[in-house]
Scaffold this active site. Structure first.
Site, PDB file in Angstrom:
ATOM      1  N   HIS A 142     -13.036  16.987  17.395  1.00  0.00           N
ATOM      2  CA  HIS A 142     -12.146  16.882  16.235  1.00  0.00           C
ATOM      3  C   HIS A 142     -12.774  15.947  15.188  1.00  0.00           C
ATOM      4  O   HIS A 142     -13.395  14.935  15.537  1.00  0.00           O
ATOM      5  CB  HIS A 142     -10.798  16.277  16.641  1.00  0.00           C
ATOM      6  CG  HIS A 142      -9.932  17.192  17.473  1.00  0.00           C
ATOM      7  ND1 HIS A 142     -10.259  18.497  17.777  1.00  0.00           N
ATOM      8  CD2 HIS A 142      -8.712  16.959  18.043  1.00  0.00           C
ATOM      9  CE1 HIS A 142      -9.281  19.027  18.516  1.00  0.00           C
ATOM     10  NE2 HIS A 142      -8.340  18.115  18.696  1.00  0.00           N
ATOM     11  N   CYS A 179      -4.793  13.771  20.956  1.00  0.00           N
ATOM     12  CA  CYS A 179      -6.266  13.730  20.846  1.00  0.00           C
ATOM     13  C   CYS A 179      -6.769  13.265  19.479  1.00  0.00           C
ATOM     14  O   CYS A 179      -7.862  12.704  19.380  1.00  0.00           O
ATOM     15  CB  CYS A 179      -6.832  15.106  21.167  1.00  0.00           C
ATOM     16  SG  CYS A 179      -5.939  16.455  20.401  1.00  0.00           S
TER      17      CYS A 179
END
Ligand SMILES: NC(=O)c1ccc[n+]([C@@H]2O[C@H](COP(=O)([O-])OP(=O)(O)OC[C@H]3O[C@@H](n4cnc5c(N)ncnc54)[C@H](OP(=O)(O)O)[C@@H]3O)[C@@H](O)[C@H]2O)c1
Length: 349
Positions: free
Chosen positions: A255, A140
């Site tokens: 993130h 990710c």
């Protein structure tokens, strides 16, 4: 009205989602509907804990099945997001039965017979159907990183990339999100602290943890190694020196990464901004006003990589930037569905 197999256009693929009740799986279902990804039939697969449960999807109530009950011979594309251990066993079985697997786990990312794909970066590796019958979705944090590295590499080259990540609790799935929320409530209430910490020792609320995944003999972590190895594979630059420090932060979802790139040739800030802004679904935020700088809580369009704080050193060979991307969508489910869309375009699905 209960039906567990909605039918669509006959040339559309028959789809299975393994890990359908998880954070990535649920994001995938949402994206299938939002993007109008067509399918001939749809199977939801999860652990025995969820088998028999129904999930509303595509105007129907779908019954969740256990993986043992799925006939992968009747599936064209199977999205896997139920953990690396399960993929190691089941992805090759599903592909041997005829399904093309798009795998969100780390199981096959570095396998030479398995392409590791970010459609905006290396779509051409899908010109042929993969030898393993599996297409791997990268980590990710790797996905947004390579989407901004590619134009910099192409225009100015790169000697070294140093990245620090600030990774959200949703990277640990639904249990990670639940644990952060409970831990935050408990910390705010004050001692004695009652919440057992399982996902994020020593406890993520009001804390930052400089370890994600297993620690290796050299002191680095598996997550950090993934970012280095996967970036080199996707960018087809085995010599690319990427070094990462991956940190878990008390953010629910999204993130962030602070990236420093040592370029081979001097770059000008305006040119870096122009190159990044020209990338598909990358948004450059030029303002240095904190309210306009991308953060996980105010990320704008969750299907774009948001880049801010672009700076260039005096000699032009140091480029700094800050990026924010939704890990469940860009870092997992969206990339997976874009792989499937690309395979459809190329007539491989
Ligand atoms: N979260 C992220 O940002 C992210 C990003 C990229 C990749 N990934 C990878 O994607 C995978 C899933 O992550 P997640 O965040 O969605 O985790 P999660 O929220 O914990 O979901 C896990 C899913 O796997 C299912 N599952 C567990 N054991 C199973 C079994 N034996 N058979 C079939 N299904 C089983 C679970 O079903 P139940 O609900 O029945 O337990 C659930 O649907 C992991 O490998 C992760 O590394 C996650």
């Amino acid at each position: 009205m209960a039906s567990d197999r909605p039918q669509h256009a006959s040339d559309a693929p028959r789809v299975a989602v393994v890990g359908a009740t998880g954070a990535v799986g649920m994001s995938l279902l949402q994206l299938v509907e939002e993007r109008g990804f067509d399918y001939a039939s749809f199977e939801l697969v999860a652990s025995p804990r969820s088998a028999g449960r129904t999930v509303e999807f595509g105007g129907a109530e779908l019954v969740v099945r256990e993986i043992d009950d799925v006939d992968f011979g009747s599936v064209d594309v199977a999205f896997f997001s139920a953990g690396t251990a399960l993929s190691r066993i089941w992805a090759p079985r599903a592909s041997a039965e005829g399904a093309l697997v798009i795998d969100n786990t780390a199981a096959f990312r570095m396998d030479p017979d398995t392409p590791l794909v970010v459609p905006q970066v290396n779509a051409s590796v899908l010109d042929r159907r993969p030898a393993s019958g599996i297409v791997a979705n990268p980590n990710c944090s790797t996905i947004p990183l390579v989407r901004v590295l590619r134009p910099v590499l192409r225009e100015w080259g790169a000697e070294q990339v140093v990245v620090s990540t600030y990774q959200a609790a949703s990277g640990g799935g639904y249990s990670g999100i639940g644990e952060l929320r409970e831990d935050a409530r408990s910390q705010l209430a004050g001692p004695p602290y009652s919440v057992p910490v399982k996902e994020f020792p020593p406890g993520l609320a009001f804390n930052v943890i400089p370890f994600i995944d297993t620690v290796l003999d050299d002191g680095g972590t598996v997550e950090e190694r993934k970012m280095a190895q996967e970036s080199a594979k996707i960018l087809a630059s085995p010599e690319l020196d990427v070094t990462a420090t991956c940190v878990r932060v008390p953010v629910v979802n999204g993130h962030s990464e602070a990236v420093w790139i040592r370029t081979r040739r001097p770059a000008e800030r305006e040119a870096v901004i122009a190159e990044l802004a020209a990338q598909p679904d990358v948004v450059v935020h030029e303002s240095t006003d904190p309210v306009s700088t991308p953060t996980p809580r105010h990320n704008g369009d969750p299907d774009r990589v948001h880049v801010g704080r672009i700076r260039v050193s005096e000699d032009g060979c140091g480029v700094w930037l800050w990026l924010v991307a939704d890990n469940l969508r860009i870092g997992a489910a969206l990339n997976a569905i874009q792989i499937a869309e690309l395979l459809r375009e190329k007539g491989k699905l």
